[in-house]
Design an enzyme around this catalytic site. Structure first.
Site, short mmCIF file in Angstrom:
data_model
loop_
_atom_site.label_atom_id
_atom_site.label_comp_id
_atom_site.label_asym_id
_atom_site.label_seq_id
_atom_site.Cartn_x
_atom_site.Cartn_y
_atom_site.Cartn_z
N HIS A 86 -3.49 -8.92 4.06
CA HIS A 86 -4.91 -8.62 4.26
C HIS A 86 -5.28 -8.75 5.73
O HIS A 86 -4.84 -9.67 6.42
CB HIS A 86 -5.77 -9.57 3.42
CG HIS A 86 -5.80 -9.20 1.97
ND1 HIS A 86 -6.10 -10.09 0.98
CD2 HIS A 86 -5.56 -8.01 1.34
CE1 HIS A 86 -6.06 -9.49 -0.20
NE2 HIS A 86 -5.73 -8.22 0.01
N HIS B 13 -2.19 2.44 -5.76
CA HIS B 13 -2.90 1.21 -5.40
C HIS B 13 -3.12 0.31 -6.62
O HIS B 13 -3.30 -0.90 -6.47
CB HIS B 13 -4.25 1.54 -4.74
CG HIS B 13 -4.67 0.52 -3.74
ND1 HIS B 13 -4.04 0.36 -2.51
CD2 HIS B 13 -5.65 -0.42 -3.76
CE1 HIS B 13 -4.62 -0.62 -1.84
NE2 HIS B 13 -5.59 -1.12 -2.57
N ARG C 257 0.87 -1.17 0.00
CA ARG C 257 0.00 0.00 0.00
C ARG C 257 0.91 1.23 0.00
O ARG C 257 2.03 1.19 0.51
CB ARG C 257 -0.89 0.03 1.24
CG ARG C 257 -1.79 -1.19 1.39
CD ARG C 257 -2.56 -1.12 2.70
NE ARG C 257 -3.47 -2.26 2.88
CZ ARG C 257 -3.17 -3.38 3.51
NH1 ARG C 257 -1.96 -3.53 4.04
NH2 ARG C 257 -4.06 -4.35 3.62
N LYS D 208 -1.88 -2.48 8.26
CA LYS D 208 -3.02 -2.05 9.06
C LYS D 208 -2.99 -2.75 10.43
O LYS D 208 -2.63 -3.91 10.54
CB LYS D 208 -4.32 -2.37 8.33
CG LYS D 208 -4.52 -1.55 7.05
CD LYS D 208 -5.85 -1.85 6.41
CE LYS D 208 -6.08 -0.99 5.18
NZ LYS D 208 -7.38 -1.27 4.53
N ARG E 15 -0.47 -2.22 -6.69
CA ARG E 15 -0.75 -3.31 -5.74
C ARG E 15 -1.74 -4.30 -6.36
O ARG E 15 -1.57 -5.52 -6.24
CB ARG E 15 -1.30 -2.71 -4.45
CG ARG E 15 -1.73 -3.74 -3.39
CD ARG E 15 -2.07 -2.99 -2.10
NE ARG E 15 -2.88 -3.76 -1.18
CZ ARG E 15 -2.39 -4.57 -0.24
NH1 ARG E 15 -1.10 -4.76 -0.15
NH2 ARG E 15 -3.20 -5.20 0.59
N TYR F 71 5.90 -13.21 12.74
CA TYR F 71 6.02 -14.55 13.29
C TYR F 71 4.88 -15.40 12.74
O TYR F 71 3.85 -15.55 13.37
CB TYR F 71 5.97 -14.51 14.83
CG TYR F 71 7.10 -13.73 15.41
CD1 TYR F 71 6.87 -12.48 15.97
CD2 TYR F 71 8.39 -14.23 15.40
CE1 TYR F 71 7.92 -11.74 16.50
CE2 TYR F 71 9.43 -13.50 15.93
CZ TYR F 71 9.19 -12.25 16.47
OH TYR F 71 10.23 -11.53 17.00
#
Length: 327
Positions: free
Chosen positions: A291, A265, A171, A195, A268, A300
């Site tokens: 996502h 975008h 993004r 996010k 992407r 991890y």
């Protein structure tokens, strides 16, 4: 201003009468909890806006949070759609905030039911994202270097940015947030904070790595005040803004003779589409995109990074150098 202070400000900036103040007391505690958990200011603002609208509705009906049932919720949502003329996507966002808030009320023993349970809005068909083909992106990324020295320097930075956007499916906000320490050129990977402050490792194509290597000497000359940002404004010497990336992409598209509207975008979307058509491995692509509904987007992860790299190298059009590419 810290996220916790920002959460408090959301309430303080609201004109309160006594009924509304009582309704918003648990909302303030909820927002403070989210702030402590490092939710972004954008998320805090969006959540408050959605729950605040329901609070206004309940105040008008002389109701409390515990007396809001599915019928009352449906009436509120209908009002937002039909009377306030909100877009369906905006109402979906408000409903998501209300759902999360009631989940917290239940955890705290402040409510017995969540009126959003089982409640769904009819979704309008989601338009497919615009996609540019590989030839168009090649036209953009392999365009000749500008003739003037100033524009040539900027193109080295801009090409590095665009290669990275397409190479790793970032993004634009993730791109400009990158620090030098997030980049591992020797291992061909980049650490991305997405996010919800979730971190993931994403493979980096050889062409993107080469473009970044060509840009870095100029970055070192431009940088001011020991700014850690990877992408720097030549004029300011500080972290580049998302708006600047958008503008530079339009400049590069025009210079390459591309009529299609290009925006960060879109690169992407192209990454996801071209990777999917090349590999068919949807899970790996979702992992690389980060996502929000995939729990394995953090650093991890039980998905082996080597496997992601294999999928990437096999599928991405710019994962490796061509034999004729300049050193």
């Amino acid at each position: 201003m810290s996220n916790t202070e920002y959460a408090d400000k959301q309430i303080q900036a609201t004109e309160l009468d006594e009924p509304l103040r009582k309704l918003l007391e648990p909302v303030q505690r909820w927002l403070q909890m989210l702030a402590v958990r490092n939710h972004s200011k954008h998320t805090l603002s969006a959540y408050f806006a959605g729950v605040h609208q329901l609070a206004l509705f309940l105040r008008g009906k002389q109701l409390t949070w515990t007396r809001c049932d599915k019928r009352q919720l449906a009436q509120h949502i209908s009002q937002r759609l039909d009377e306030d003329k909100l877009a369906l996507a905006s109402v979906q966002q408000e409903l998501s905030a209300i759902r999360h808030f009631y989940g917290w009320l239940l955890e705290e023993g402040l409510a017995r039911i969540n009126p959003t349970t089982g409640y769904q809005l009819k979704r309008s068909p989601r338009p497919l994202p615009a996609i540019a083909d590989v030839d168009l992106l090649t036209q953009l990324l392999d365009q000749p270097t500008p003739e003037t020295s100033e524009q040539a320097r900027l193109w080295l930075r801009d090409k590095a940015m665009f290669e990275l956007l397409y190479s790793s499916g970032l993004r634009v906000g993730e791109l400009v947030a990158l620090d030098m320490t997030d980049l591992d050129l020797s291992a061909l990977r980049v650490r991305v904070t997405g996010k919800g402050n979730k971190t993931r490792l994403v493979p980096l194509g050889a062409k993107a790595a080469a473009a970044i290597n060509r840009y870095l000497p100029h970055r070192d000359l431009w940088v001011e005040q020991q700014d850690r940002a990877l992408f720097i404004s030549e004029k300011l010497g500080t972290r580049l803004s998302t708006r600047a990336v958008q503008q530079r992409l339009k400049v590069a598209a025009t210079r390459a003779g591309i009529a299609q509207n290009l925006y960060p975008h879109l690169l992407r979307h192209c990454f996801a589409s071209h990777m999917l058509s090349g590999s068919g491995d949807l899970r790996a692509i979702q992992e690389m995109l980060g996502h929000s509904d995939i729990s394995t987007t953090q650093i991890y992860t039980h998905v082996d990074f080597a496997k992601l790299t294999q999928v990437y190298d096999r599928a991405h059009p710019r994962a490796t150098h061509s034999q004729n590419e300049e050193n």
